[in-house]
Design a protein around this motif. Structure first.
Motif, PDB file in Angstrom:
ATOM      1  N   LEU A   1      -4.382  17.588  34.498  1.00 37.85           N
ATOM      2  CA  LEU A   1      -4.765  16.412  35.068  1.00 37.85           C
ATOM      3  C   LEU A   1      -5.722  16.466  34.132  1.00 37.85           C
ATOM      4  N   PRO A   2      -6.339  14.755  33.645  1.00 43.38           N
ATOM      5  CA  PRO A   2      -7.692  14.593  33.857  1.00 43.38           C
ATOM      6  C   PRO A   2      -7.939  14.552  35.253  1.00 43.38           C
ATOM      7  N   TRP A   3      -9.785  14.751  34.909  1.00 42.05           N
ATOM      8  CA  TRP A   3     -10.561  14.815  35.851  1.00 42.05           C
ATOM      9  C   TRP A   3     -11.735  13.521  35.422  1.00 42.05           C
ATOM     10  N   ARG A   4     -11.746  12.493  35.914  1.00 42.08           N
ATOM     11  CA  ARG A   4     -12.812  11.233  35.445  1.00 42.08           C
ATOM     12  C   ARG A   4     -13.474  11.821  33.944  1.00 42.08           C
ATOM     13  N   GLY A   5     -12.734  11.783  32.933  1.00 43.66           N
ATOM     14  CA  GLY A   5     -12.467  11.941  31.281  1.00 43.66           C
ATOM     15  C   GLY A   5     -12.562  13.125  31.076  1.00 43.66           C
TER      16      GLY A   5
ATOM     17  N   ARG B   1     -26.781  29.105  36.599  1.00 39.70           N
ATOM     18  CA  ARG B   1     -24.769  29.471  36.188  1.00 39.70           C
ATOM     19  C   ARG B   1     -24.891  28.426  35.448  1.00 39.70           C
ATOM     20  N   SER B   2     -23.966  28.935  34.782  1.00 42.97           N
ATOM     21  CA  SER B   2     -23.650  28.179  33.681  1.00 42.97           C
ATOM     22  C   SER B   2     -22.109  26.680  34.017  1.00 42.97           C
ATOM     23  N   ASP B   3     -22.276  25.773  33.876  1.00 45.42           N
ATOM     24  CA  ASP B   3     -21.106  24.580  34.288  1.00 45.42           C
ATOM     25  C   ASP B   3     -20.569  23.994  35.033  1.00 45.42           C
ATOM     26  N   ALA B   4     -22.241  24.210  35.592  1.00 40.25           N
ATOM     27  CA  ALA B   4     -22.485  24.123  37.023  1.00 40.25           C
ATOM     28  C   ALA B   4     -21.967  22.139  37.288  1.00 40.25           C
ATOM     29  N   PRO B   5     -21.004  22.065  38.746  1.00 42.85           N
ATOM     30  CA  PRO B   5     -20.273  20.795  38.966  1.00 42.85           C
ATOM     31  C   PRO B   5     -21.915  19.750  38.805  1.00 42.85           C
ATOM     32  N   SER B   6     -21.376  18.192  37.987  1.00 41.92           N
ATOM     33  CA  SER B   6     -22.873  17.445  38.078  1.00 41.92           C
ATOM     34  C   SER B   6     -21.978  15.668  38.247  1.00 41.92           C
ATOM     35  N   GLY B   7     -23.051  15.502  38.310  1.00 39.98           N
ATOM     36  CA  GLY B   7     -22.854  14.111  38.168  1.00 39.98           C
ATOM     37  C   GLY B   7     -22.102  13.330  39.521  1.00 39.98           C
ATOM     38  N   ALA B   8     -21.582  11.883  39.952  1.00 37.12           N
ATOM     39  CA  ALA B   8     -20.992  11.571  41.049  1.00 37.12           C
ATOM     40  C   ALA B   8     -20.157  11.868  42.111  1.00 37.12           C
ATOM     41  N   ASP B   9     -19.094  12.829  41.022  1.00 39.63           N
ATOM     42  CA  ASP B   9     -17.883  13.299  41.392  1.00 39.63           C
ATOM     43  C   ASP B   9     -18.387  14.495  41.940  1.00 39.63           C
TER      44      ASP B   9
ATOM     45  N   ARG C   1     -13.754  26.496  29.663  1.00 41.17           N
ATOM     46  CA  ARG C   1     -14.503  25.902  30.643  1.00 41.17           C
ATOM     47  C   ARG C   1     -14.465  24.456  31.005  1.00 41.17           C
ATOM     48  N   ARG C   2     -14.202  23.507  30.729  1.00 41.43           N
ATOM     49  CA  ARG C   2     -13.714  22.440  31.133  1.00 41.43           C
ATOM     50  C   ARG C   2     -12.732  22.002  31.853  1.00 41.43           C
ATOM     51  N   HIS C   3     -11.616  23.379  32.001  1.00 36.92           N
ATOM     52  CA  HIS C   3     -10.884  23.144  32.762  1.00 36.92           C
ATOM     53  C   HIS C   3     -11.911  23.860  34.014  1.00 36.92           C
ATOM     54  N   ARG C   4     -12.345  24.413  34.237  1.00 40.99           N
ATOM     55  CA  ARG C   4     -13.187  25.492  35.566  1.00 40.99           C
ATOM     56  C   ARG C   4     -14.025  24.113  35.805  1.00 40.99           C
ATOM     57  N   SER C   5     -14.287  23.849  35.447  1.00 44.52           N
ATOM     58  CA  SER C   5     -15.634  22.695  35.478  1.00 44.52           C
ATOM     59  C   SER C   5     -15.034  21.924  36.507  1.00 44.52           C
ATOM     60  N   ARG C   6     -13.449  20.872  35.686  1.00 49.86           N
ATOM     61  CA  ARG C   6     -12.869  19.924  36.227  1.00 49.86           C
ATOM     62  C   ARG C   6     -12.469  20.166  38.087  1.00 49.86           C
ATOM     63  N   ILE C   7     -12.378  21.817  37.415  1.00 49.87           N
ATOM     64  CA  ILE C   7     -11.936  21.969  39.476  1.00 49.87           C
ATOM     65  C   ILE C   7     -13.450  22.361  40.119  1.00 49.87           C
ATOM     66  N   ARG C   8     -13.743  23.002  39.792  1.00 47.24           N
ATOM     67  CA  ARG C   8     -15.540  22.712  40.895  1.00 47.24           C
ATOM     68  C   ARG C   8     -15.890  21.773  40.879  1.00 47.24           C
ATOM     69  N   ALA C   9     -15.423  20.772  40.762  1.00 43.05           N
ATOM     70  CA  ALA C   9     -15.820  18.979  40.208  1.00 43.05           C
ATOM     71  C   ALA C   9     -14.702  18.286  41.703  1.00 43.05           C
ATOM     72  N   TYR C  10     -13.749  18.462  41.816  1.00 48.23           N
ATOM     73  CA  TYR C  10     -13.179  18.693  42.695  1.00 48.23           C
ATOM     74  C   TYR C  10     -13.468  18.838  43.814  1.00 48.23           C
ATOM     75  N   GLU C  11     -13.315  19.489  43.846  1.00 47.77           N
ATOM     76  CA  GLU C  11     -13.695  20.748  44.813  1.00 47.77           C
ATOM     77  C   GLU C  11     -14.888  20.725  45.278  1.00 47.77           C
ATOM     78  N   SER C  12     -16.043  20.006  44.932  1.00 47.62           N
ATOM     79  CA  SER C  12     -17.292  18.429  45.411  1.00 47.62           C
ATOM     80  C   SER C  12     -16.758  18.182  46.298  1.00 47.62           C
ATOM     81  N   TRP C  13     -15.462  16.900  45.872  1.00 45.30           N
ATOM     82  CA  TRP C  13     -15.372  16.053  45.817  1.00 45.30           C
ATOM     83  C   TRP C  13     -14.365  16.249  47.412  1.00 45.30           C
ATOM     84  N   LEU C  14     -13.750  17.276  47.633  1.00 43.32           N
ATOM     85  CA  LEU C  14     -12.829  16.988  48.558  1.00 43.32           C
ATOM     86  C   LEU C  14     -13.953  17.689  49.374  1.00 43.32           C
TER      87      LEU C  14
END
Length: 545
Positions: A242-246, A37-45, A324-337
């Protein structure tokens, strides 16, 4: 939710068809494995475990025209009434419109019709058990309201949390006096309050300002919960700002640098605020807000976030990289939550820019198609929200009922329920042995498209075309293709060995699915109020066709 009712966005694309064709006598057209899948969340967040099973809910509600529910017969939305997880009530109508009190009484009466008097089932508690309950004796009601509703003078900032809590408690009491018991409060956390704080006191640092605003949020939550201890609360906000992790925001942002004079949105863009003769900058990240607003001190009764991102903003807004970056940001904070025990709601709707001037039926049909596409694409992107909210803060949809009318809001909601939960649908899983290899075919025998998940009940080697999908099939979620399976369509995988034990689910987030197979050989498809499951298993031998 009126914050983007007038905002313009660009572009329009017709709904894509994600259909997998079955080739007679062979393997189906190739699919892209879920692991790619493209743009899967990654990293510590983004600590979400790939393939983890997460059930989801469906809730619906429009800004206008919801009085049609009160005036319609039970049969006009019987399926939605039975299987939806709740109704959203927009505060802009239900707490402000002069007609709302009378409509609330009629809706309350309608919702009570046919409901058994079961005190235990009627009770509501702020717990995950009540949040994910599938069968209810009455419809769950969610009120959305804003904090703050309007601009306040600087001398009121210090008491803003308590001030709005008192205001919202009064509005809750009014609805309850009309017979509508509110289970959840979705708080539209207007980010421009940060800008107001910064403009009022430009000498303060970003750190000081966010600390003050979050303190007010905590006092708001505490004041509400002291009066309504079982009330469940969520924060609604717009991630594009909002920005999220850069990951920088794109377009309009609530974190300006440098600050400008006046009050947003009418501030003088040519006149920066100065401190000691120098322009004053101000910046914070979404993580700053989340990590403080959901810490132990302020999380009492707050169970998650509602993402406000219409279809245009996620898939057609700006350039492809910004999308792409916008959707990636949403999934990143979904994972964070989710990694911290919170819930994520994703709003499935569309901006009104393309359909607001169309005839009502055409406008409603376009809105319904694109709202449904928002859910489909979010899942195909790898998103796994805990709730999908079919919501409008525009004048449309104009027709709410009946659910049999194509384009009505209840028709759209019924479609989403069938797609996500598989209610009333069916699927089959069959096997053909070719030497030491099994050819396993999954067929959608329902009447709406599905996004299936194939899960192995033990170690397995499996391929889709030339792609090794073994690891995905052994996860809790299972292997999820990157295309929908239309009615009558099939996919076929190859599996080593003559007796693979495989479960197939209608959707990777199908609520209430069992991790073990039910029924004997030949009982290959199971359909009930919690969806569809098909199986082949070594313990039962080969399934009957």
């Amino acid at each position: 939710m009126c914050r983007r009712r007038w905002r313009s966005v660009m572009g329009w694309a017709w709904m894509m068809l994600f259909i997998v064709m079955c080739k007679p006598g062979g393997v189906t057209a190739e699919l892209i494995p879920a692991g790619q899948r493209s743009d899967a969340p990654s990293g510590a967040d983004a600590p979400k475990i790939p393939g983890a099973y997460r059930p989801a809910e469906i809730v619906f509600g429009a800004y206008r025209n919801m009085q049609q529910l009160a005036d319609a017969g039970i049969d006009d939305w019987a399926f939605v009434r039975r299987h939806a997880d709740g109704i959203l009530l927009h505060g802009a109508y239900w707490t402000h419109d002069p007609s709302a009190p009378a409509v609330a009484e009629r809706l309350a009466k309608r919702l009570r019709e046919g409901v058994a008097d079961e005190p235990a089932a009627m009770a509501r508690v702020a717990s995950d058990e009540s949040h994910t309950r599938l069968h209810r004796s009455r419809m769950r009601l969610v009120l959305e309201t804003g904090w703050p509703h309007h601009f306040e003078p600087a001398d009121r900032f210090a008491t803003m949390g308590r001030y709005y809590a008192a205001d919202h408690l009064q509005r809750l009491s009014e609805l309850e006096s009309r017979g509508l018991t509110i289970d959840e409060l979705s708080v539209d956390f207007r980010l421009w309050v940060f800008r107001l704080f910064a403009q009022q006191t430009p000498e303060r640092t970003s750190e000081e300002i966010i600390a003050d605003v979050v303190k007010q949020w905590g006092e708001y939550v505490d004041a509400l919960r002291s009066e309504r201890p079982t009330l469940v609360m969520k924060m609604t906000f717009t991630p594009v700002q909002l920005p999220w992790r850069g990951e920088r925001p794109y377009g309009t942002t609530m974190t300006p640098s440098p600050l400008r004079s006046g009050r947003w949105p009418d501030y003088d863009k040519s006149d920066p605020l100065l401190v000691d003769g120098k322009p004053r900058s101000y910046f914070f990240e979404g993580l700053d807000l989340f990590s403080r607003a959901f810490d132990r001190e302020h999380r009492r009764g707050v169970i998650g976030v509602v993402t406000d991102s219409p279809f245009h903003y996620s898939w057609e807004w700006a350039d492809p990289e910004a999308q792409r970056r916008h959707r990636s940001r949403i999934r990143a904070y979904e994972s964070w939550l989710q990694s911290r025990g919170f819930k994520h709601t994703f709003i499935c709707n569309d901006s009104a820019i393309d359909w607001r001037n169309l005839p009502h039926d055409d406008a409603d049909a376009m809105y319904a198609d694109r709202s449904m596409l928002a859910l489909i694409r979010y899942q195909l992107d790898g998103g796994r929200a805990d709730r999908y909210l079919f919501e409008s803060w525009y004048d449309g949809p104009h027709r709410i009922v009946p659910e049999t009318h194509s384009g009505s809001m209840t028709h759209m909601t019924a479609h989403a329920i069938r797609y996500l939960k598989g209610i009333g649908q069916s699927m089959t899983l069959t096997k053909t042995l070719v030497g030491a290899t099994s050819s396993v075919t999954l067929t959608n025998s329902g009447d709406v498209s599905c996004l299936p998940a194939l899960r192995a009940m033990g170690p397995i080697r499996a391929w889709l075309g030339e792609d090794d999908i073994s690891k995905q099939m052994m996860t809790e979620e299972g292997f999820v293709p990157d295309r929908l399976l239309g009615p009558g369509e099939s996919i076929t995988i190859r599996v080593d060995g003559p007796h693979p034990e495989i479960l197939a689910y209608w959707n990777p987030q199908q609520p209430g699915r069992s991790s073990s197979a039910n029924g004997a050989s030949g009982d290959n498809s199971k359909s009930d109020d919690i969806g569809v499951m098909a199986r082949i298993g070594a313990s039962q031998g080969d399934p009957m066709p």
